[in-house]
Scaffold this active site. Structure first.
Site, PDB file in Angstrom:
ATOM      1  N   HIS A   1      -6.769  -5.711  -1.390  1.00 57.54           N
ATOM      2  CA  HIS A   1      -5.873  -4.843  -0.878  1.00 57.54           C
ATOM      3  C   HIS A   1      -5.816  -4.922   0.811  1.00 57.54           C
ATOM      4  CE1 HIS A   1      -3.706  -0.560  -1.504  1.00 57.54           C
ATOM      5  NE2 HIS A   1      -3.813  -0.749  -0.245  1.00 57.54           N
TER       6      HIS A   1
ATOM      7  N   ASP B   1      -8.760  -5.592  -6.230  1.00 56.33           N
ATOM      8  CA  ASP B   1      -8.406  -4.087  -5.615  1.00 56.33           C
ATOM      9  C   ASP B   1      -8.619  -2.924  -6.344  1.00 56.33           C
ATOM     10  OD1 ASP B   1      -7.193  -2.111  -4.015  1.00 56.33           O
ATOM     11  OD2 ASP B   1      -5.291  -2.489  -4.532  1.00 56.33           O
TER      12      ASP B   1
ATOM     13  N   SER C   1       0.923  -1.121   0.158  1.00 57.29           N
ATOM     14  CA  SER C   1       0.196   0.041   0.125  1.00 57.29           C
ATOM     15  C   SER C   1       1.023   1.223  -0.077  1.00 57.29           C
ATOM     16  CB  SER C   1      -0.801  -0.055   1.141  1.00 57.29           C
ATOM     17  OG  SER C   1      -1.838   1.022   1.074  1.00 57.29           O
TER      18      SER C   1
END
Length: 484
Positions: free
Chosen positions: A461, A405, A193
């Protein structure tokens, strides 16, 4: 006298060598004495029956001026072959999300036991797909203000992307000096991330210092990033193309928004009425989806306000604890953020903090993702140039994306990878786990640098939280220098 000159020269050279060695020892000792770290071996943890079947160390390392920043870490030695297995520094995103997220929700050896949770102190199960099976991992709470990391001054919390990367690098240097047996191990830096901004900066700094002979020399082999935030504008604009490919918006709406907005869906011209209208329609199609995984619901109980197609960091920093704990009964609709409540209950327990050797009074309340990091400034607009520079280093890299994601769509990640103008060695092809397609992969190279890119089918994610078995196989093969 002339005959004695060579001997005199040897004496002078010997003397200079001793002086150089003395200065080196003084330098190293100064760094060691300047450290404000402490660490302890943790053999038992509340919520886990008996002795831990792996070596866990927790501690602090002081960085910054006068060590005013105290970074907390969890270190787990490889459960495989610790004498030969690599060392991995792992960073979680946010910024401000605790590395406990990586440890118990993604790639560490413990997982919360959700099925038997009764509202009391959560218990643990062993994760058979822990990456500590083939690597020793430092899970670092960074930047300061994350997890159990804290500053001794208010000014210490004023951090930028660049400062955070520098402090993480300083942490790593000091940690290695204090753990010299790991200096000879292959070193990797990784994360997911938002750490997509931070990791490439750290890798570049290590390369620069290794090149000029700074000690300690770090045996860095490469880096890996999962679902990485790299260029927020590019990532966010890729959501429209991704939504069309995943049938989240209609072909007609895709063509309309593409035509009216000319490929720019975030920084829209306020006078472009058609584009604004089409972007609003796209947003409406996506608003009920959990952006971290498009097959899961977006819970209205604690959903942050929409920012349209722009990068919405709040989705990564949800704190449903006070809301959920105040309810008379659990919500009927399951949502993934609810599982994060267990980490709040566990980390804020006094017995747990004593077991982890947390310094009393250093933090008020532990939160999984710190939403109050108002002193943090994002000063890296795009990390693409860092990756471009790293193609000159000879390192190897693994970039992977969960293909469900929506926050950082794989098509956007592929876009910046292709912009590096590397040589495509292996074209898009499936990679398998237990005879099933686990995702698709490509291999690139430039000079002596190599990059493996992989999608993880059904991953969100971030990917290991949703597909631990597949990500375990992917990482294990890559670390062993095997093709996926």
């Amino acid at each position: 006298m002339v005959g004695h000159q060579p001997q005199l020269g040897r004496k002078l050279r010997t003397s200079n060598n001793f002086i150089t060695l003395a200065w080196l020892l003084v330098s190293v000792l100064s760094e060691l004495l300047g450290m404000a770290e402490s660490h302890t071996i943790v053999e038992t943890l509340p919520g886990f029956p008996g002795k831990l079947p792996f070596k866990l160390e927790t501690g602090y390392v002081g960085v910054g001026e006068a060590d005013d920043i105290q970074l907390f870490y969890y270190f787990i030695e490889s459960e495989g072959n610790p004498k030969k297995d690599p060392l991995l520094l792992w960073l979680t995103g946010g910024p401000g999300c605790s590395s406990l997220t990586g440890l118990v929700y993604e790639i560490g050896p413990l997982s919360f036991n959700y099925e038997d949770f009764d509202g009391n102190l959560p218990t643990f199960l062993l994760n058979p797909y822990s990456w500590t099976k083939f690597a020793s991992i430092i899970f670092l709470d960074a930047p300061v203000g994350t997890g159990f990391s804290y500053a001794t001054t208010s000014q210490g919390y004023n951090v930028t992307d660049q400062i955070a990367a520098a402090q993480n690098y300083e942490f790593l240097r000091k940690w290695l000096l204090d753990h010299p047996k790991f200096m000879s191990k292959e070193l990797y830096v990784g994360g997911d991330s938002y750490s997509g901004f931070i990791v490439p900066i750290i890798v570049q700094e290590i390369y620069n210092d290794n090149s000029v002979g700074r000690t300690p020399f770090m045996k860095l082999n490469g880096y890996l990033l999962g679902n990485p935030v790299t260029d927020p504008g590019r990532d966010a604009n890729a959501r429209v193309e991704y939504a069309r490919g995943m049938a989240l918006i209609s072909p007609e709406l895709y063509e309309a928004v593409k035509r009216s907005c000319h490929g720019e869906y975030v920084n829209v011209d306020p006078e472009n009425v058609e584009c604004l209208k089409d972007v609003a329609a796209v947003t409406m199609c996506l608003e009920k989806l959990y952006p971290a995984h498009i097959l899961e619901p977006n819970c209205t109980l604690n959903s942050p306000k929409s920012k349209g197609l722009g990068w919405n960091q709040a989705f990564l920093e949800q704190n449903p604890t006070d809301i959920l704990l105040s309810l008379s009964q659990p919500p009927a609709l399951w949502c993934r953020p609810y599982t994060y409540v267990l980490s709040y209950l566990w980390c804020n327990d006094e017995c747990v903090q004593n077991a982890l050797h947390i310094r009393k009074g250093t933090i008020k309340t532990w939160v999984r993702c710190n939403k109050t990091m108002s002193a943090y400034t994002s000063d890296v607009i795009s990390a693409v140039d860092y990756h471009r520079n790293l193609t000159k280093t000879g390192y190897r890299s693994l970039i992977y994306s969960g293909d469900h994601d929506l926050l950082v769509p794989y098509v956007g990640t592929l876009g910046w990878i292709r912009s590096l103008n590397m040589t495509l060695n292996d074209a898009w092809a499936p990679w398998l786990v237990d005879g099933q397609v686990a995702g698709y992969t490509m291999d690139f190279s430039k000079n002596h640098y190599s990059m493996t890119y992989a999608t993880v089918k059904g991953g969100g994610h971030t990917a290991p939280e949703y597909k631990p078995k597949e990500c375990f196989a992917m990482a294990k093969r890559w670390f062993a220098h095997y093709p996926l």
